[in-house]
Design an enzyme around this catalytic site. Structure first.
Site, mmCIF file in Angstrom:
data_model
loop_
_atom_site.group_PDB
_atom_site.id
_atom_site.type_symbol
_atom_site.label_atom_id
_atom_site.label_comp_id
_atom_site.label_asym_id
_atom_site.label_seq_id
_atom_site.Cartn_x
_atom_site.Cartn_y
_atom_site.Cartn_z
ATOM 1 N N GLU A 244 23.389 42.637 27.270
ATOM 2 C CA GLU A 244 24.239 42.521 28.452
ATOM 3 C C GLU A 244 25.511 41.736 28.128
ATOM 4 O O GLU A 244 26.591 42.078 28.574
ATOM 5 C CB GLU A 244 23.443 41.848 29.573
ATOM 6 C CG GLU A 244 24.034 42.015 30.971
ATOM 7 C CD GLU A 244 25.032 40.940 31.323
ATOM 8 O OE1 GLU A 244 25.068 39.919 30.614
ATOM 9 O OE2 GLU A 244 25.778 41.130 32.294
ATOM 10 N N ARG A 270 60.528 47.883 39.494
ATOM 11 C CA ARG A 270 60.891 47.018 40.628
ATOM 12 C C ARG A 270 62.146 46.201 40.305
ATOM 13 O O ARG A 270 62.206 45.505 39.275
ATOM 14 C CB ARG A 270 59.727 46.058 40.920
ATOM 15 C CG ARG A 270 60.003 45.051 41.997
ATOM 16 C CD ARG A 270 59.881 45.669 43.356
ATOM 17 N NE ARG A 270 60.007 44.697 44.418
ATOM 18 C CZ ARG A 270 60.080 45.023 45.697
ATOM 19 N NH1 ARG A 270 60.047 46.301 46.062
ATOM 20 N NH2 ARG A 270 60.199 44.106 46.630
#
Ligand SMILES: Cc1cc2nc3c(=O)[nH]c(=O)nc-3n(C[C@H](O)[C@H](O)[C@H](O)COP(=O)(O)OP(=O)(O)OC[C@H]3O[C@@H](n4cnc5c(N)ncnc54)[C@H](O)[C@@H]3O)c2cc1C
Length: 372
Positions: A244, A270
């Protein structure tokens, strides 16, 4: 050390990213709001072979090593924005498949692994308890041995996807005729009398991956439901945790790459004060920090996976990878939100959700404070 991917790994990575982009897109904003699991996505992943990645071909998987698995999961994280789905897939692979693969008898493997590898069945691991958390010594869930098997009593909390699980690996402290035998793991199938999945738990992030509590009341199990030997719970858990920690956050590297790309693009488009915001040193710095974090994450991740694939001990490196990736992803989400300004704070831009999802990695299976 050779960090280059093989041609097969590279084409597999491409194929996984394509699959994720084309097949795993739907309205994740709404499902996140309503806390709904993406069953279609789960089934598609099963057909594609994701849940079967660590399972050997004789049990229906592809038997990929840790490095190939990391490679695929990173690509999956890059192409799929539903971190809840990816989290459930990870919980299933490391919480049920790895314990069975590492400690299951031949019969247990034949009975469960093909169904888990195909995604027909969902498997989870139930460890945490409300009073003691994950500290096994204090577990109040007890198993008692009797002639025909075991009887379990107790309750578990914070269990991912227990509502839907066909198989739950429950950790309990075993009391045999000779006294306490330590923590043991039991295979509990859905519908076993005495097993009740109770109240669903609402969460900050990973909301598309349901979480519940469960209780066991005089839950009788046959002898063959014991996984591994009596008292072998610690080793079983260690096998699950090692995988994991190596592979569980690989998809976060994919997420970080996606965030980096969208933030770079936004900073070019932007304009403020007559210039692209990417020309401002403060924004430039955030983008380069995001890039450095991504590359550092990859190095830690690949090294831990490489060690595991070579059959070498990777415990320390796996813990470092988990520790770093969780933090790096949270920080990159924050940077991405900042770069997007007011829009970054809006649900529609899908970065605030990434942040809520990423914070969980600082907690589950090894708190930040414990790992550090
Ligand atoms: C999204 C998510 C999914 C999960 N899924 C599952 C699942 O499927 N199955 C399951 O069994 N559990 C699951 N969990 C539970 C998870 O494993 C635990 O929450 C986690 O291990 C932390 O344990 P705890 O909650 O008891 O926290 P605690 O251990 O009580 O920690 C509380 C605080 O104390 C600190 N602390 C604790 N011990 C030490 C120490 N020795 N030194 C310094 N600081 C310390 C911690 O870092 C933390 O800040 C999940 C949790 C989350 C968030």
């Amino acid at each position: 050390m050779d960090f280059s991917w093989t041609d097969e790994q590279l084409s597999f990575r491409k194929e996984v990213a394509r699959f994720a982009r084309e097949e795993l897109q739907d309205d994740v904003i709404q499902r996140d709001r309503e806390e709904i699991f993406f069953w279609d996505g789960w089934r598609q992943c099963g057909r594609f072979g994701i849940q079967g990645l660590p399972v050997p071909p004789e049990f229906g998987g592809s038997g990929g090593d840790a490095l190939t698995t990391v490679c695929a999961l990173e690509a999956l994280g890059y192409g799929c924005r539903d971190n809840g789905l990816l989290f459930s897939i990870n919980a299933h692979m490391w919480g049920s498949e790895i314990p069975l693969l590492s400690f299951g008898t031949e019969n247990q493997k034949k009975r469960y692994l093909p169904k888990l590898a195909s995604g027909e069945w969902l498997g989870v691991l139930a460890l945490a308890e409300s009073v003691t958390g994950v500290a096994r010594q204090g577990f109040q869930t007890r198993a008692q041995r009797f002639s025909g098997g075991y009887v379990l009593n107790g309750s578990k909390t914070l269990v991912t996807q227990a509502t839907d699980a066909n198989l739950i690996i429950v950790f309990a402290n075993l009391q045999s005729a000779d006294g306490p035998t330590g923590t043991s793991a039991f295979l509990v199938e859905k519908g076993t009398p005495g097993l009740t999945v109770t109240g669903s738990l609402r969460k900050m992030g990973l909301r598309t991956s349901p979480m519940t509590e469960l209780s066991l009341l005089d839950c009788e199990l046959p002898l063959e439901s014991l996984l591994g030997a009596e008292g072998q719970g610690e080793q079983i858990l260690a096998a699950s945790v090692e995988w994991e920690r190596i592979c569980g956050l690989a998809s976060y590297a994919g997420t970080m790459q996606r965030l980096l790309e969208t933030s770079s693009e936004y900073s070019r488009e932007r304009k403020q004060f007559g210039r692209a915001i990417g020309k401002f040193a403060a924004i430039e710095r955030k983008i380069s920090d995001m890039e450095v974090r991504l590359e550092s994450s990859r190095l830690l991740l690949y090294k831990a996976a490489w060690l595991k694939s070579q059959g070498k001990d990777s415990y320390r490196e796996a813990a470092m990878a988990k520790l770093y990736l969780g933090e790096a992803c949270v920080q990159s989400c924050l940077d991405a939100i900042q770069i997007h300004g007011g829009y970054g704070y809006m649900t529609e831009y899908q970065i605030e959700r990434e942040l809520r999802d990423a914070i969980s990695a600082r907690i589950y299976l090894g708190n930040l404070e414990v790992l550090a």
